[in-house]
Scaffold this active site. Structure first.
Site, PDB file in Angstrom:
ATOM      1  N   ARG A  65       0.832  -1.206   0.000  1.00 51.06           N
ATOM      2  CA  ARG A  65       0.000   0.000   0.000  1.00 51.06           C
ATOM      3  C   ARG A  65       0.869   1.260   0.000  1.00 51.06           C
ATOM      4  O   ARG A  65       0.563   2.247  -0.676  1.00 51.06           O
ATOM      5  CB  ARG A  65      -0.921  -0.010   1.222  1.00 51.06           C
ATOM      6  CG  ARG A  65      -1.885   1.168   1.261  1.00 51.06           C
ATOM      7  CD  ARG A  65      -2.734   1.159   2.515  1.00 51.06           C
ATOM      8  NE  ARG A  65      -3.569   2.353   2.587  1.00 51.06           N
ATOM      9  CZ  ARG A  65      -4.028   2.877   3.710  1.00 51.06           C
ATOM     10  NH1 ARG A  65      -3.731   2.318   4.874  1.00 51.06           N
ATOM     11  NH2 ARG A  65      -4.781   3.956   3.689  1.00 51.06           N
ATOM     12  N   HIS A  69       0.735   4.360  -2.687  1.00 52.27           N
ATOM     13  CA  HIS A  69       0.515   5.748  -2.290  1.00 52.27           C
ATOM     14  C   HIS A  69       1.687   6.637  -2.698  1.00 52.27           C
ATOM     15  O   HIS A  69       1.494   7.822  -2.979  1.00 52.27           O
ATOM     16  CB  HIS A  69       0.286   5.829  -0.780  1.00 52.27           C
ATOM     17  CG  HIS A  69      -1.101   5.457  -0.368  1.00 52.27           C
ATOM     18  ND1 HIS A  69      -1.825   6.179   0.551  1.00 52.27           N
ATOM     19  CD2 HIS A  69      -1.908   4.441  -0.771  1.00 52.27           C
ATOM     20  CE1 HIS A  69      -3.016   5.620   0.708  1.00 52.27           C
ATOM     21  NE2 HIS A  69      -3.078   4.559  -0.075  1.00 52.27           N
ATOM     22  N   ASN A  94      -2.727   8.869   4.298  1.00 52.78           N
ATOM     23  CA  ASN A  94      -1.507   8.137   4.654  1.00 52.78           C
ATOM     24  C   ASN A  94      -1.356   7.912   6.152  1.00 52.78           C
ATOM     25  O   ASN A  94      -0.351   7.347   6.601  1.00 52.78           O
ATOM     26  CB  ASN A  94      -0.283   8.899   4.140  1.00 52.78           C
ATOM     27  CG  ASN A  94      -0.248   8.988   2.631  1.00 52.78           C
ATOM     28  OD1 ASN A  94      -0.714   8.080   1.945  1.00 52.78           O
ATOM     29  ND2 ASN A  94       0.288  10.075   2.097  1.00 52.78           N
ATOM     30  N   HIS A 192      -5.736  -5.988  -2.362  1.00 52.10           N
ATOM     31  CA  HIS A 192      -6.560  -6.097  -1.153  1.00 52.10           C
ATOM     32  C   HIS A 192      -6.869  -7.548  -0.806  1.00 52.10           C
ATOM     33  O   HIS A 192      -7.624  -7.811   0.126  1.00 52.10           O
ATOM     34  CB  HIS A 192      -7.853  -5.306  -1.329  1.00 52.10           C
ATOM     35  CG  HIS A 192      -7.638  -3.823  -1.310  1.00 52.10           C
ATOM     36  ND1 HIS A 192      -8.593  -2.914  -1.707  1.00 52.10           N
ATOM     37  CD2 HIS A 192      -6.548  -3.084  -0.947  1.00 52.10           C
ATOM     38  CE1 HIS A 192      -8.113  -1.682  -1.582  1.00 52.10           C
ATOM     39  NE2 HIS A 192      -6.871  -1.764  -1.127  1.00 52.10           N
TER      40      HIS A 192
END
Length: 328
Positions: A65, A69, A94, A192
């Protein structure tokens, strides 16, 4: 989907993985960038990730992740790692990222062995790949390296990150703006299959969806009580729930089965099944009869390489940080 041990990967998987880098590399990165300047670079990063994941299974999804980001904000330049009162790290999207200490640990080791050589951006890219491998991904795909670290990190720049409640058309637009396709969107959402989400990101779907005083009708009615039990109305929004029910620590295609069963936890995930433009791709990962199948692990590796080349800095751009949390 069967997950193959590294020494038993079918030949066609090896061919796909071996050739995908030449198709998708670009902007100055290449496989083996540190082959002579720091030969142990990839092994050092993998060792740091493996050691951390052994004691904390939340580390692999956290690093994947974090890479996502980072790349979606000013490119894959490790700007997500910089400390500061208004840096990207402080932005709300974040705030729940985890695994920063793993990147720092790998950087510390690399600075001892190869000072000033390996960028924080490349460490993060390699750590994301190794995280997938540790969670059961089929192969250690080749990661093009040679990125340099960015000099700017602003919380305000995170406004266009894909969000947990984005409709499909917005998700497609945000990915397209980064040069990624709708297939990349569905594929990378498959990350995910590992990890968790805080109740605060989806509890609105359980109790007052769109101000209806009722749940999101797209949630499977048999699944709803389970989610409500985990996230009581008005309860602790920081409590975390598996994004892939029954398989949160295993990198497989069960995430897509959950979407078909209307058991996607985040709204941005479940709408991938509701919209025809993305449902067909979900079906292909599930091997639905009559559709050309897609192999999730291989396609995920391809999409990760493409994402890893978003607006990268190479050559004389940026710098090689001595410490990942601060500009030199």
């Amino acid at each position: 989907m069967e997950v193959f041990p590294r020494n038993k990967i079918p030949l066609f998987f090896l061919v796909l993985i071996a050739t995908m880098t030449t198709v998708t590399k670009g902007q100055g990165t290449r496989v083996g960038f540190y082959r002579t300047s720091c030969p142990r670079a990839e092994d050092i990063v993998q060792s740091a990730v493996r050691s951390a994941a052994r004691s904390n299974p939340a580390i692999p999804p956290g690093l994947v992740r974090m890479f996502f980001h980072d790349c979606f904000v000013n490119g894959c330049d490790a700007s997500i790692l910089i400390d500061g009162p208004s840096s990207e790290k402080t932005a709300r999207p974040n705030s729940l990222l985890r695994g920063f200490e793993i990147i720092d640990a790998a950087k510390t080791q690399l600075e001892r062995v190869c000072p000033g050589v390996v960028s924080c951006a490349d460490i993060l890219a390699l750590a994301a790949r190794d995280s997938v491998l540790l969670a059961g991904g089929i192969a250690r795909w080749p990661v093009p390296t040679g990125r340099r670290d960015g000099l700017v990190s602003r919380a305000a720049d995170t406004a266009n990150l894909p969000a947990f409640n984005d409709p499909v058309n917005v998700q497609i637009r945000k990915f397209s703006e980064k040069g990624l396709s709708t297939q990349d969107l569905v594929t990378l959402s498959g990350a995910h299959t590992i990890g968790t989400a805080a109740c605060a990101l989806f509890s609105y779907r359980l109790y007052n969806f769109n101000n209806t005083n009722g749940p999101d009708p797209s949630i499977d009615q048999a699944f709803l009580p389970q989610l409500r039990n985990l996230c009581p109305n008005g309860g602790d929004g920081t409590r975390r729930v598996a994004l892939d029910t029954g398989s949160e620590n295993r990198f497989d295609n069960s995430y897509f089965r959950n979407l078909r069963s209307r058991r996607g936890v985040l709204e941005s995930d479940q709408v991938l099944w509701s919209d025809p433009s993305t449902q067909r791709l979900v079906q292909r990962f599930l091997g639905v009869r009559g559709l050309l199948g897609l192999t999730f692990n291989v396609e995920f590796a391809r999409s990760m390489v493409r994402m890893g080349n978003i607006e990268v800095k190479t050559g004389t751009q940026g710098e090689i940080r001595r410490v990942c949390t601060t500009i030199n």
